[in-house]
Scaffold this active site. Structure first.
Site, PDB file in Angstrom:
ATOM      1  CD  GLN A   1      24.315 -22.971  -5.906  1.00 26.44           C
ATOM      2  OE1 GLN A   1      25.421 -23.124  -6.450  1.00 26.44           O
ATOM      3  NE2 GLN A   1      23.441 -23.946  -5.804  1.00 26.44           N
TER       4      GLN A   1
ATOM      5  CG  ASP B   1      15.965 -16.304 -10.576  1.00 24.39           C
ATOM      6  OD1 ASP B   1      16.106 -17.452 -11.046  1.00 24.39           O
ATOM      7  OD2 ASP B   1      15.623 -16.099  -9.387  1.00 24.39           O
TER       8      ASP B   1
ATOM      9  CG  HIS C   1      26.529 -17.708  -6.708  1.00 23.02           C
ATOM     10  ND1 HIS C   1      26.293 -18.903  -7.360  1.00 23.02           N
ATOM     11  CD2 HIS C   1      27.490 -17.980  -5.789  1.00 23.02           C
ATOM     12  CE1 HIS C   1      27.099 -19.850  -6.871  1.00 23.02           C
ATOM     13  NE2 HIS C   1      27.825 -19.312  -5.913  1.00 23.02           N
TER      14      HIS C   1
ATOM     15  CB  CYS D   1      33.431   4.497  -7.404  1.00 25.09           C
ATOM     16  SG  CYS D   1      31.781   4.210  -8.081  1.00 25.09           S
TER      17      CYS D   1
ATOM     18  CB  CYS E   1      30.311   3.951 -12.917  1.00 26.70           C
ATOM     19  SG  CYS E   1      30.078   4.807 -11.370  1.00 26.70           S
TER      20      CYS E   1
ATOM     21  CB  CYS F   1      33.224   7.245 -10.958  1.00 28.47           C
ATOM     22  SG  CYS F   1      33.623   5.511 -11.259  1.00 28.47           S
TER      23      CYS F   1
ATOM     24  CB  SER G   1      24.695 -29.526 -11.102  1.00 27.45           C
ATOM     25  OG  SER G   1      25.581 -28.407 -11.022  1.00 27.45           O
TER      26      SER G   1
ATOM     27  CG  ASN H   1      18.558 -32.335  -9.477  1.00 27.65           C
ATOM     28  OD1 ASN H   1      18.276 -32.463 -10.663  1.00 27.65           O
ATOM     29  ND2 ASN H   1      19.586 -31.604  -9.059  1.00 27.65           N
TER      30      ASN H   1
HETATM   31  C1  BV8 Z   1      35.392 -18.550  -4.985  1.00 25.29           C
HETATM   32  C2  BV8 Z   1      27.933 -16.458 -12.257  1.00 25.29           C
HETATM   33  C3  BV8 Z   1      37.261 -17.896  -3.743  1.00 25.29           C
HETATM   34  C4  BV8 Z   1      26.670 -15.893 -11.701  1.00 25.29           C
HETATM   35  C5  BV8 Z   1      28.553 -18.515 -11.216  1.00 25.29           C
HETATM   36  C6  BV8 Z   1      38.344 -26.580  -8.014  1.00 25.29           C
HETATM   37  C7  BV8 Z   1      37.649 -27.222  -7.011  1.00 25.29           C
HETATM   38  C8  BV8 Z   1      36.738 -26.535  -6.230  1.00 25.29           C
HETATM   39  C9  BV8 Z   1      36.495 -25.184  -6.462  1.00 25.29           C
HETATM   40  C10 BV8 Z   1      37.180 -24.567  -7.464  1.00 25.29           C
HETATM   41  C11 BV8 Z   1      38.106 -25.233  -8.241  1.00 25.29           C
HETATM   42  N1  BV8 Z   1      38.595 -24.348  -9.151  1.00 25.29           N
HETATM   43  C12 BV8 Z   1      38.020 -23.132  -8.953  1.00 25.29           C
HETATM   44  C13 BV8 Z   1      37.171 -23.263  -7.930  1.00 25.29           C
HETATM   45  C14 BV8 Z   1      36.341 -22.240  -7.380  1.00 25.29           C
HETATM   46  C15 BV8 Z   1      35.108 -22.000  -8.264  1.00 25.29           C
HETATM   47  C16 BV8 Z   1      34.351 -23.288  -8.549  1.00 25.29           C
HETATM   48  O1  BV8 Z   1      33.590 -23.758  -7.723  1.00 25.29           O
HETATM   49  N2  BV8 Z   1      34.543 -23.860  -9.732  1.00 25.29           N
HETATM   50  C17 BV8 Z   1      33.871 -25.126 -10.033  1.00 25.29           C
HETATM   51  C18 BV8 Z   1      33.199 -25.018 -11.395  1.00 25.29           C
HETATM   52  C19 BV8 Z   1      34.882 -26.238  -9.949  1.00 25.29           C
HETATM   53  N3  BV8 Z   1      34.266 -21.139  -7.447  1.00 25.29           N
HETATM   54  C20 BV8 Z   1      34.437 -19.817  -7.471  1.00 25.29           C
HETATM   55  O2  BV8 Z   1      35.227 -19.233  -8.186  1.00 25.29           O
HETATM   56  C21 BV8 Z   1      33.577 -19.046  -6.471  1.00 25.29           C
HETATM   57  N4  BV8 Z   1      34.412 -18.118  -5.780  1.00 25.29           N
HETATM   58  O3  BV8 Z   1      35.673 -19.712  -4.837  1.00 25.29           O
HETATM   59  O4  BV8 Z   1      36.067 -17.523  -4.378  1.00 25.29           O
HETATM   60  C22 BV8 Z   1      38.316 -17.647  -4.758  1.00 25.29           C
HETATM   61  C23 BV8 Z   1      38.709 -16.343  -4.963  1.00 25.29           C
HETATM   62  C24 BV8 Z   1      39.739 -16.100  -5.885  1.00 25.29           C
HETATM   63  C25 BV8 Z   1      40.320 -17.161  -6.606  1.00 25.29           C
HETATM   64  C26 BV8 Z   1      39.851 -18.472  -6.410  1.00 25.29           C
HETATM   65  C27 BV8 Z   1      38.845 -18.719  -5.493  1.00 25.29           C
HETATM   66  C28 BV8 Z   1      32.488 -18.281  -7.216  1.00 25.29           C
HETATM   67  C29 BV8 Z   1      31.386 -19.249  -7.597  1.00 25.29           C
HETATM   68  C30 BV8 Z   1      30.244 -18.492  -8.281  1.00 25.29           C
HETATM   69  C31 BV8 Z   1      30.465 -18.525  -9.734  1.00 25.29           C
HETATM   70  N5  BV8 Z   1      29.352 -17.881 -10.427  1.00 25.29           N
HETATM   71  N6  BV8 Z   1      27.854 -17.900 -12.156  1.00 25.29           N
HETATM   72  C32 BV8 Z   1      25.534 -16.465 -12.477  1.00 25.29           C
HETATM   73  O5  BV8 Z   1      25.655 -16.533 -13.721  1.00 25.29           O
HETATM   74  O6  BV8 Z   1      24.569 -16.886 -11.836  1.00 25.29           O
HETATM   75  S1  BV8 Z   1      28.425 -20.172 -11.082  1.00 25.29           S
HETATM   76  C33 BV8 Z   1      26.971 -20.764 -11.710  1.00 25.29           C
HETATM   77  O7  BV8 Z   1      26.888 -22.108 -11.193  1.00 25.29           O
HETATM   78  C34 BV8 Z   1      25.728 -20.049 -11.196  1.00 25.29           C
HETATM   79  O8  BV8 Z   1      26.016 -19.053 -10.240  1.00 25.29           O
HETATM   80  C35 BV8 Z   1      24.967 -21.154 -10.499  1.00 25.29           C
HETATM   81  O9  BV8 Z   1      24.273 -20.635  -9.439  1.00 25.29           O
HETATM   82  C36 BV8 Z   1      26.063 -22.038 -10.051  1.00 25.29           C
HETATM   83  C37 BV8 Z   1      25.648 -23.419  -9.631  1.00 25.29           C
HETATM   84  O10 BV8 Z   1      24.967 -24.004 -10.719  1.00 25.29           O
HETATM   85  P1  BV8 Z   1      23.516 -24.648 -10.433  1.00 25.29           P
HETATM   86  O11 BV8 Z   1      22.661 -23.605  -9.800  1.00 25.29           O
HETATM   87  O12 BV8 Z   1      23.685 -25.917  -9.690  1.00 25.29           O
HETATM   88  O13 BV8 Z   1      22.965 -24.885 -11.905  1.00 25.29           O
HETATM   89  P2  BV8 Z   1      23.335 -26.105 -12.874  1.00 25.29           P
HETATM   90  O14 BV8 Z   1      22.858 -25.744 -14.229  1.00 25.29           O
HETATM   91  O15 BV8 Z   1      24.761 -26.504 -12.648  1.00 25.29           O
HETATM   92  O16 BV8 Z   1      22.439 -27.323 -12.310  1.00 25.29           O
HETATM   93  C38 BV8 Z   1      21.029 -27.226 -12.343  1.00 25.29           C
HETATM   94  C39 BV8 Z   1      20.514 -28.460 -11.631  1.00 25.29           C
HETATM   95  O17 BV8 Z   1      19.106 -28.360 -11.546  1.00 25.29           O
HETATM   96  C40 BV8 Z   1      20.820 -29.735 -12.375  1.00 25.29           C
HETATM   97  O18 BV8 Z   1      21.195 -30.742 -11.445  1.00 25.29           O
HETATM   98  C41 BV8 Z   1      19.478 -30.093 -13.043  1.00 25.29           C
HETATM   99  O19 BV8 Z   1      19.299 -31.500 -13.133  1.00 25.29           O
HETATM  100  C42 BV8 Z   1      18.503 -29.534 -12.058  1.00 25.29           C
HETATM  101  N7  BV8 Z   1      17.213 -29.133 -12.632  1.00 25.29           N
HETATM  102  C43 BV8 Z   1      16.983 -28.506 -13.816  1.00 25.29           C
HETATM  103  N8  BV8 Z   1      15.667 -28.252 -13.933  1.00 25.29           N
HETATM  104  C44 BV8 Z   1      15.062 -28.724 -12.807  1.00 25.29           C
HETATM  105  C45 BV8 Z   1      16.052 -29.288 -11.971  1.00 25.29           C
HETATM  106  N9  BV8 Z   1      15.777 -29.840 -10.777  1.00 25.29           N
HETATM  107  C46 BV8 Z   1      14.481 -29.840 -10.379  1.00 25.29           C
HETATM  108  N10 BV8 Z   1      13.475 -29.316 -11.120  1.00 25.29           N
HETATM  109  C47 BV8 Z   1      13.725 -28.754 -12.318  1.00 25.29           C
HETATM  110  N11 BV8 Z   1      12.703 -28.234 -13.040  1.00 25.29           N
HETATM  111 ZN    ZN Z   2      32.038   4.200 -10.345  1.00 29.35          ZN
END
Ligand code: BV8
Ligand code: ZN
Length: 245
Positions: free
Chosen positions: A101, A104, A119, A130, A148, A150, A189, A213
């Site tokens: 996900q 980087d 992602h 475009c 862009c 364009c 998460s 985790n």
């Molecule tokens: C889609 C941008 C169809 C890019 C991101 C209700 C229910 C279900 C789903 C939905 C809903 N309402 C809306 C939705 C859909 C929505 C969604 O899931 N919302 C959630 C919040 C409820 N999803 C979408 O919109 C997706 N598209 O569904 O398309 C559609 C089309 C049109 C209309 C509707 C739907 C798109 C999802 C992608 C969103 N983009 N970010 C970027 O910035 O990277 S999301 C963001 O969260 C990042 O992409 C990231 O990858 C993603 C997940 O987060 P994590 O990677 O888990 O990171 P987080 O910080 O949360 O957790 C880190 C974990 O690591 C923790 O547990 C921590 O303890 C642990 N940790 C930390 N350090 C360490 C560690 N573990 C081990 N070692 C360590 N050192």
């Molecule tokens: Zn363009």
């Protein structure tokens, strides 16, 4: 070597196809903050104002302030021991693919060759008009959304909330989840869909779930067969050395 690590290593050793699913927690030890932990990105930039396609379309220059900061934080980062352990697992034949996900590029930098960017990737720009994709100049000071040739507005080539997962990534990840017999979940998460449904698919198809985790997640209670508690920069190298024994 803990009993949990030994059991997880045995499951991987006996597996035909291991697939990893990684989240932002895989990169925090490379100095990139995650999203939802205390001090995470969403604390400064609330996702509904900075990470949805609606917010970007409404005010691209404002949303770019977050991407500029995020881009700057990706400038001089390097794979951490957790990334390197996953790359070594692939070299040893114990890891078939990484579904990440993260945006980087660190799995590729560590040496993994089969990486599904679920992602997208912050190192590319994507024109809203475009649709052309171009490399993102990470060090370019940004006073707003780039344009862009364009004339269209360019966004980072990452999947914002409300955007579809790139079809090729979606289908390939689904096939990997259905076809693996071990899924190794690292640093996520389990909050974001459809990524969070991949381990459910894997489990439904009989896979053993190993989770790394620093906190327990929804996966831990419902899906994980082995939970390696701690930073993945420590737990993944421990898993690797158990595989080497
Ligand atoms: C889609 C941008 C169809 C890019 C991101 C209700 C229910 C279900 C789903 C939905 C809903 N309402 C809306 C939705 C859909 C929505 C969604 O899931 N919302 C959630 C919040 C409820 N999803 C979408 O919109 C997706 N598209 O569904 O398309 C559609 C089309 C049109 C209309 C509707 C739907 C798109 C999802 C992608 C969103 N983009 N970010 C970027 O910035 O990277 S999301 C963001 O969260 C990042 O992409 C990231 O990858 C993603 C997940 O987060 P994590 O990677 O888990 O990171 P987080 O910080 O949360 O957790 C880190 C974990 O690591 C923790 O547990 C921590 O303890 C642990 N940790 C930390 N350090 C360490 C560690 N573990 C081990 N070692 C360590 N050192
Ligand atoms: Zn363009």
């Amino acid at each position: 070597m803990s009993d949990t690590v030994l059991k997880a290593a045995a499951a991987i050793r006996n597996a035909k196809r291991v697939v990893a699913l990684t989240g932002a927690g895989a990169s925090t030890e490379s100095g990139i903050p995650d999203f939802r932990s205390p001090g995470g990105i969403w604390e400064t930039y609330p996702p509904d104002e900075f990470a949805t396609i609606e917010a970007f379309t409404a005010n691209p220059d404002r949303v770019w302030t977050m991407w500029h900061e995020l881009g700057a934080s990706l400038l001089d980062v390097a794979p951490n021991p957790g990334h390197r352990a996953l790359a070594e697992m692939e070299t040893l034949g114990h890891l078939h693919a990484v579904i990440t996900q993260n945006i980087d590029n660190l799995h590729q930098a560590a040496g993994n060759t089969k990486v599904i960017e679920y992602h997208g990737n912050a190192r590319r720009l994507h024109c809203m008009a475009c649709r052309v994709r171009k490399p993102m100049p990470l060090d370019q000071p940004r006073a707003g959304a780039p344009r862009c040739d364009c004339g269209g507005v360019q966004k980072p080539d990452v999947v914002l909330f409300g955007e579809l997962i790139p079809p090729h990534a979606m289908f390939e990840a689904e096939a990997l989840a259905q076809g693996c017999d071990v899924m190794l979940i690292v640093g996520t998460s389990a909050q974001v869909y459809p990524a969070a449904s991949l381990p459910v698919t894997a489990k439904k198809h009989g896979a053993t779930i190993i989770e790394c985790n620093i906190e327990r997640t929804d996966f831990t209670a419902e899906l994980s067969d082995h939970f390696l508690a701690g930073p993945c920069g420590t737990t993944l190298p421990a898993l690797l050395s158990a595989l080497r024994d």
